[in-house]
Write a protein that holds these residues in place. Structure first.
Motif, short mmCIF file in Angstrom:
data_model
loop_
_atom_site.label_atom_id
_atom_site.label_comp_id
_atom_site.label_asym_id
_atom_site.label_seq_id
_atom_site.Cartn_x
_atom_site.Cartn_y
_atom_site.Cartn_z
N GLY A 48 18.01 -20.89 85.65
CA GLY A 48 18.97 -20.51 84.62
C GLY A 48 18.55 -20.99 83.25
N GLY A 95 23.33 -16.89 82.33
CA GLY A 95 23.20 -17.62 83.58
C GLY A 95 24.38 -18.47 83.96
N ASP A 137 25.99 -17.49 87.29
CA ASP A 137 25.08 -17.29 88.43
C ASP A 137 25.64 -17.84 89.74
OD1 ASP A 137 23.36 -16.05 86.73
OD2 ASP A 137 21.80 -17.60 86.78
#
Length: 292
Positions: A20, A204, A207
């Motif tokens: 990320g 991110g 995620d």
């Protein structure tokens, strides 16, 4: 320079964290934050740790190391992640102590960057799932009995490990987060590690949430966040929680635990003790806990 380093624990999404952060490498570089690929230091760092041990690395040695790792010219912060820096999976309970090697490995690590400020980031996880997941990474040649090395799982306390880390590296700040909270706290974990504010665009942050939410829910959440920009982190989490409550994928939350002598009663006791331990950690001096 500030060095933010994720040092574990195992099975708390360490690899996902670095992936990320690397997604945001370019935008972070604009703010003086270097995110070197792990391949730049995973082999090098342990070698230098063994070399310096209890001696501070010389300024020249530190400069040479940083030149090998960092590609950024004007760098105020470097972000690293190495969940095996204390030990590999099979040695987590070596000689009957939880992450025993932290007592000396982390001071070695501190000495490698002796002239720079440093902070450790540590993911915590319920022993009821941490132990079976960590054991599963040990390979067929390691028995569960050998893995546990006589440690009673009911005695595991992350707070005790954090106290040892504080004693070993008293000038290093510690930031913790609970693995179970990461669907909601992931964005903040990434921002705390990189030291950037909420106005810096980063991808991110959803995620982990995406791994436990139905695809339709994630699509609707992303659309909602794009059209109703949250004013702060608290508001953002309330929105995420509302969508999670409606679109959670229950199948992803089920974990089958199959270990010798483990039953539902033990799992319940471990989980209760873990929640109590998190409460204690949230109140520890010198420890920052990222709560949802």
């Amino acid at each position: 320079m500030m060095i933010s380093m994720h040092i574990g624990a195992h099975c708390t999404n360490g690899a996902q964290l670095m992936r990320g952060l690397l997604k945001n490498k370019a935008v972070l570089a604009e703010h003086g934050v270097a995110v070197p690929p792990p391949s730049h230091y995973r082999d090098l760092l342990p070698q230098i740790m063994k070399k310096v041990k209890s001696e501070r690395a010389t300024p020249e040695s530190q400069e040479i190391l940083l030149d090998q790792i960092i590609e950024l010219d004007d760098c105020q912060r470097m972000v690293l992640s190495y969940e095996d820096v204390i030990c590999m999976h099979p040695l987590i309970f070596e000689k009957g102590q939880f992450y025993k090697k932290a007592n000396f490995k982390l001071p070695w690590l501190r000495n490698v960057f002796a002239d720079h400020d440093m902070e450790f980031f540590i993911g915590l996880r319920n022993p009821a799932t941490f132990v079976p997941n960590a054991f599963a990474k040990c390979g067929a040649n390691t028995s569960f009995e050998a893995f546990m090395s006589g440690v009673d799982p009911e005695t595991l306390r992350w707070s005790e490990l954090l106290e040892r880390i504080q004693a070993a590296c008293p000038d290093v700040g510690i930031t913790c987060f609970a693995y179970e909270d990461t669907p909601l706290t992931w964005s903040q974990v990434m921002r705390e590690m990189t030291g950037v504010g909420p106005l810096v665009p980063m991808s991110g942050g959803l995620d982990i949430l995406a791994t436990i939410m139905k695809r339709e829910g994630m699509k609707r959440l992303r659309t909602y966040l794009n059209t109703h920009q949250p004013q702060n982190e608290e508001q953002r989490r309330r929105i995420m929680q509302a969508f999670l409550d409606k679109y959670v994928d229950e199948d992803t939350l089920e974990e089958e635990i199959d270990l010798p002598g483990w039953d539902e009663a033990l799992v319940a006791r471990l989980s209760e003790a873990y929640e109590e331990d998190l409460d204690r950690i949230a109140g520890m001096n010198g420890v920052r806990f990222i709560a949802p």
